[in-house]
Write a protein that holds these residues in place. Structure first.
Motif, PDB file in Angstrom:
ATOM      1  N   MET A  21       0.828  -1.200   0.000  1.00  0.00           N
ATOM      2  CA  MET A  21       0.000   0.000   0.000  1.00  0.00           C
ATOM      3  C   MET A  21       0.861   1.248   0.000  1.00  0.00           C
ATOM      4  O   MET A  21       0.604   2.197  -0.749  1.00  0.00           O
ATOM      5  N   LEU A  22       1.902   1.257   0.811  1.00  0.00           N
ATOM      6  CA  LEU A  22       2.779   2.430   0.865  1.00  0.00           C
ATOM      7  C   LEU A  22       3.489   2.645  -0.472  1.00  0.00           C
ATOM      8  O   LEU A  22       3.632   3.782  -0.934  1.00  0.00           O
ATOM      9  N   ARG A  23       3.932   1.558  -1.078  1.00  0.00           N
ATOM     10  CA  ARG A  23       4.590   1.695  -2.382  1.00  0.00           C
ATOM     11  C   ARG A  23       3.620   2.217  -3.431  1.00  0.00           C
ATOM     12  O   ARG A  23       3.982   3.029  -4.281  1.00  0.00           O
ATOM     13  N   MET A  24       2.375   1.747  -3.363  1.00  0.00           N
ATOM     14  CA  MET A  24       1.379   2.195  -4.331  1.00  0.00           C
ATOM     15  C   MET A  24       1.065   3.678  -4.138  1.00  0.00           C
ATOM     16  O   MET A  24       0.962   4.431  -5.112  1.00  0.00           O
ATOM     17  N   VAL A  25       0.917   4.101  -2.902  1.00  0.00           N
ATOM     18  CA  VAL A  25       0.632   5.506  -2.620  1.00  0.00           C
ATOM     19  C   VAL A  25       1.800   6.369  -3.100  1.00  0.00           C
ATOM     20  O   VAL A  25       1.597   7.435  -3.700  1.00  0.00           O
ATOM     21  N   ARG A  26       3.023   5.920  -2.844  1.00  0.00           N
ATOM     22  CA  ARG A  26       4.196   6.674  -3.318  1.00  0.00           C
ATOM     23  C   ARG A  26       4.167   6.805  -4.839  1.00  0.00           C
ATOM     24  O   ARG A  26       4.423   7.887  -5.392  1.00  0.00           O
ATOM     25  N   PHE A  27       3.862   5.713  -5.526  1.00  0.00           N
ATOM     26  CA  PHE A  27       3.799   5.733  -6.986  1.00  0.00           C
ATOM     27  C   PHE A  27       2.758   6.739  -7.469  1.00  0.00           C
ATOM     28  O   PHE A  27       3.022   7.569  -8.341  1.00  0.00           O
ATOM     29  N   LEU A  28       1.561   6.691  -6.899  1.00  0.00           N
ATOM     30  CA  LEU A  28       0.483   7.567  -7.359  1.00  0.00           C
ATOM     31  C   LEU A  28       0.759   9.035  -7.061  1.00  0.00           C
ATOM     32  O   LEU A  28       0.348   9.915  -7.818  1.00  0.00           O
ATOM     33  N   LEU A  29       1.444   9.304  -5.963  1.00  0.00           N
ATOM     34  CA  LEU A  29       1.742  10.690  -5.599  1.00  0.00           C
ATOM     35  C   LEU A  29       2.953  11.247  -6.346  1.00  0.00           C
ATOM     36  O   LEU A  29       3.196  12.456  -6.322  1.00  0.00           O
ATOM     37  N   SER A  30       3.703  10.400  -7.007  1.00  0.00           N
ATOM     38  CA  SER A  30       4.923  10.848  -7.679  1.00  0.00           C
ATOM     39  C   SER A  30       4.610  11.786  -8.841  1.00  0.00           C
ATOM     40  O   SER A  30       3.594  11.614  -9.535  1.00  0.00           O
ATOM     41  N   PRO A  31       5.471  12.762  -9.104  1.00  0.00           N
ATOM     42  CA  PRO A  31       5.373  13.486 -10.375  1.00  0.00           C
ATOM     43  C   PRO A  31       5.528  12.494 -11.524  1.00  0.00           C
ATOM     44  O   PRO A  31       6.312  11.542 -11.439  1.00  0.00           O
ATOM     45  N   VAL A  32       4.816  12.699 -12.609  1.00  0.00           N
ATOM     46  CA  VAL A  32       4.825  11.719 -13.681  1.00  0.00           C
ATOM     47  C   VAL A  32       6.184  11.654 -14.372  1.00  0.00           C
ATOM     48  O   VAL A  32       6.565  10.600 -14.904  1.00  0.00           O
ATOM     49  N   ARG A  33       6.942  12.732 -14.358  1.00  0.00           N
ATOM     50  CA  ARG A  33       8.296  12.656 -14.904  1.00  0.00           C
ATOM     51  C   ARG A  33       9.135  11.661 -14.098  1.00  0.00           C
ATOM     52  O   ARG A  33       9.822  10.808 -14.671  1.00  0.00           O
ATOM     53  N   ARG A  34       9.062  11.776 -12.762  1.00  0.00           N
ATOM     54  CA  ARG A  34       9.861  10.888 -11.923  1.00  0.00           C
ATOM     55  C   ARG A  34       9.409   9.435 -12.065  1.00  0.00           C
ATOM     56  O   ARG A  34      10.235   8.518 -12.172  1.00  0.00           O
TER      57      ARG A  34
ATOM     58  N   SER B  43       4.367  17.922 -11.230  1.00  0.00           N
ATOM     59  CA  SER B  43       3.360  18.110 -10.191  1.00  0.00           C
ATOM     60  C   SER B  43       3.174  16.843  -9.362  1.00  0.00           C
ATOM     61  O   SER B  43       3.113  15.734  -9.903  1.00  0.00           O
ATOM     62  N   THR B  44       3.051  17.026  -8.060  1.00  0.00           N
ATOM     63  CA  THR B  44       2.705  15.906  -7.189  1.00  0.00           C
ATOM     64  C   THR B  44       1.356  15.327  -7.603  1.00  0.00           C
ATOM     65  O   THR B  44       0.397  16.049  -7.842  1.00  0.00           O
ATOM     66  N   GLY B  45       1.302  14.003  -7.706  1.00  0.00           N
ATOM     67  CA  GLY B  45       0.051  13.332  -8.032  1.00  0.00           C
ATOM     68  C   GLY B  45      -0.223  13.176  -9.508  1.00  0.00           C
ATOM     69  O   GLY B  45      -1.227  12.556  -9.882  1.00  0.00           O
ATOM     70  N   GLY B  46       0.658  13.694 -10.358  1.00  0.00           N
ATOM     71  CA  GLY B  46       0.414  13.564 -11.790  1.00  0.00           C
ATOM     72  C   GLY B  46       0.380  12.123 -12.262  1.00  0.00           C
ATOM     73  O   GLY B  46      -0.373  11.769 -13.169  1.00  0.00           O
ATOM     74  N   THR B  47       1.178  11.274 -11.630  1.00  0.00           N
ATOM     75  CA  THR B  47       1.201   9.865 -12.024  1.00  0.00           C
ATOM     76  C   THR B  47      -0.165   9.213 -11.835  1.00  0.00           C
ATOM     77  O   THR B  47      -0.561   8.343 -12.621  1.00  0.00           O
ATOM     78  N   ALA B  48      -0.897   9.609 -10.805  1.00  0.00           N
ATOM     79  CA  ALA B  48      -2.212   9.012 -10.563  1.00  0.00           C
ATOM     80  C   ALA B  48      -3.118   9.203 -11.768  1.00  0.00           C
ATOM     81  O   ALA B  48      -3.804   8.265 -12.210  1.00  0.00           O
ATOM     82  N   PHE B  49      -3.140  10.404 -12.342  1.00  0.00           N
ATOM     83  CA  PHE B  49      -3.987  10.666 -13.497  1.00  0.00           C
ATOM     84  C   PHE B  49      -3.472   9.941 -14.731  1.00  0.00           C
ATOM     85  O   PHE B  49      -4.247   9.352 -15.499  1.00  0.00           O
TER      86      PHE B  49
END
Length: 547
Positions: free
Chosen positions: A161-174, A202-208
């Motif tokens: 869960m923590l890894r998934m949250v980190r992934f989703l919150l990451s900037p999409v470039r990172r 932007s923080t959270g761009g990966t989620a979208f």
């Protein structure tokens, strides 16, 4: 008098009306425009022989949303059509990243652009298969998503869960740099993230970006056969089959508040339309608070909060009628319904930097739709109906390009911007301009004239940035819920959680909140509890701001 009045017949308003009608309520939907649909409409404005979608066109969230799927709109005439490929991002030199309907073919496309990237994409999709259903239920359901969130947590367990949250919150470039060695997977994610007003940093761009690409991988990005208006038509037919009514050319000027509750609405012709149980507003938050509902009926802190409300970016769009398919240098782009145009990640960052500083981008990132490729009914055989849009600042401070665009969007500036977009397409498809039979330009003010909720073409009802999501949407103290400070009044637009996109969740959440509040448990427990929470939230937010 009906049980409920719904203000606005966009997809959220029509979904809300359908949910209420399913529960046996009588519903009247009041629409200011001559026809229903809001941003989900089609016409022949570019050329009489070509169908063009005025605003939205492809509907990945429409086919993935549990809300829309539950309505079974196919029974009411809706037919989905798919292009051979979902999404393409051509690169300079003729290479192209392609999101296919088959995950193995997508992986093959990305492997050609970066060693190991096919397996990386497959790994991301396996992650989606593991939690995708729970994630969609959590995203499109009421906030907080207790049941879906618990199910997703159980599937992932603590470390996952923590890894998934980190992934989703990451900037999409990172996230792209961490997952892929080449540009293909990175750009599929980043281009999809930029359907919002977020940047690659932007923080959270990966989620979208991950959400849209994974929905595309599982469901595709389909279009309604015959035009976007067919989706609206199915929603209207379903509602009318249950006794609901849609009244067009009926602008609402105010919500009637009586006895401390929303009791109905007043229209531009002076008529009062009573609502026995609820009023649901499929309008932007700024149009509702201080607009349809006067400040005298609202907490003083809300006025200060609305002063800080942030719109998403403005939009500039062109519709084309082409004599033939776009002559792409990259064959993969010719098969895709949607094409993203940007030379690379740095170009996306530069585009977003221009927007952040108020400049019209000199090299705009473009989303392009090949509508006849997805749905051959859109234009005569052998031709292509095409649109493309890009974002521009809500308030223009300068032009990063050569045309001196100031944001007045007169004929000279709109023509210059459309020509700028055509030159960019020509770079990836030499000969494109020779195939243009006609075009229609929709500049930011035209979007707003078409639909007052689309402030200069702001398509998402407010920024997608984290500071205006979840419990902060549309303002702090909203608790991420559709209830408003006025009992019996519900915010049912994209300004409410979960925000923009044609998924119907904002409308469905508002309708379900109205149904809960009207029941015995709602009257005795839910209403008083929510009222206390709202009072506390507004007290804690302070009262500084304009009066």
């Amino acid at each position: 008098m009906s049980d409920a009045v719904v203000i606005g017949s966009g997809p959220n308003g029509l979904v809300a009306a359908n949910v209420l009608a399913d529960a046996g309520w009588s519903v009247d939907v009041l629409e200011a425009q001559p026809e229903p649909g809001g941003g989900v409409r089609s016409d022949r404005g570019a050329h009489p022989d070509f169908v063009s979608d005025v605003c939205s066109a492809f509907y990945p969230m429409g086919v993935a949303s549990p809300v829309m799927r539950a309505l079974s709109l196919e029974r009411y005439g809706l037919r989905w059509r798919h292009a051979p490929a979902v999404l393409a991002h051509p690169l300079p030199g003729g290479r192209c990243a392609v999101l296919e309907r088959d995950v193995h073919r997508t992986a093959e496309s990305l492997e050609e652009l970066g060693a190991g990237d096919g397996e990386a994409w497959t790994r991301l999709y396996r992650r989606w298969e593991h939690i995708g259903d729970d994630l969609l239920a959590a995203l499109f359901g009421p906030f907080p998503p207790l049941r879906a969130g618990a199910s997703m947590a159980a599937r992932l367990r603590a470390a996952g869960m923590l890894r998934m949250v980190r992934f989703l919150l990451s900037p999409v470039r990172r996230a792209g740099e961490e997952e892929f060695s080449g540009p293909g997977g990175r750009l599929l994610l980043a281009g999809s993230a930029l359907h919002t007003d977020l940047s690659p940093e932007s923080t959270g761009g990966t989620a979208f970006g991950w959400l849209l690409t994974m929905i595309g991988q599982q469901y595709g990005w389909p279009v309604p056969e015959g035009g976007a208006g067919e989706l609206t038509g199915a929603l209207v037919r379903r509602l009318e089959a249950r006794g609901g009514r849609v009244h067009c050319d009926t602008p609402v000027t105010s919500v009637v508040v009586a006895g401390g509750r929303a009791a109905g609405v007043r229209t531009a012709c002076g008529e009062t339309v009573r609502a026995g149980r609820a009023v649901l507003a499929d309008v932007s938050a700024p149009a509702l608070y201080g607009g349809l509902v006067g400040w005298e009926h609202l907490p003083s802190a809300l006025r200060a909060d609305m002063r800080r409300f942030q719109w998403d970016l403005a939009t500039f769009k062109v519709d084309w009628a082409l004599s033939g398919p776009i002559p792409w240098s990259s064959p993969g782009a010719a098969r895709a319904g949607t094409v993203h145009l940007a030379s690379g990640m740095d170009a996306l960052t530069g585009y977003c930097a221009d927007l952040a500083t108020g400049r019209v981008p000199g090299e705009p990132f473009m989303l392009l739709g090949q509508m006849s490729t997805a749905d051959p009914t859109r234009s005569p055989s052998g031709t292509e109906s095409v649109w493309a849009y890009t974002h521009v600042p809500q308030r223009v401070t300068g032009d990063a390009g050569p045309d001196g665009i100031t944001g007045v969007w007169d004929e000279r500036e709109s023509t210059a911007m459309a020509d700028r977009m055509e030159r960019l397409i020509e770079r990836y498809a030499p000969g494109f301009r020779e195939r243009v039979v006609d075009r229609r330009v929709i500049d930011p003010p035209a979007f707003q004239r078409h639909n007052a909720n689309l402030r200069n073409g702001a398509l998402n009802g407010g920024t997608s940035a984290p500071h205006q999501q979840l419990v902060f949407r549309p303002v702090p103290g909203g608790l991420g819920r559709p209830e408003t400070p006025v009992p019996g009044l519900y915010l049912a637009s994209a300004s409410a959680h979960p925000g923009g996109g044609v998924h119907g969740a904002c409308g469905a959440n508002a309708a379900r909140a109205a149904l809960r509040a009207d029941g015995p448990l709602g009257r005795l427990v839910v209403r008083p509890a929510l009222a206390a929470l709202r009072r506390g939230a507004h007290r804690n937010s302070g009262t500084r701001g304009p009066t």
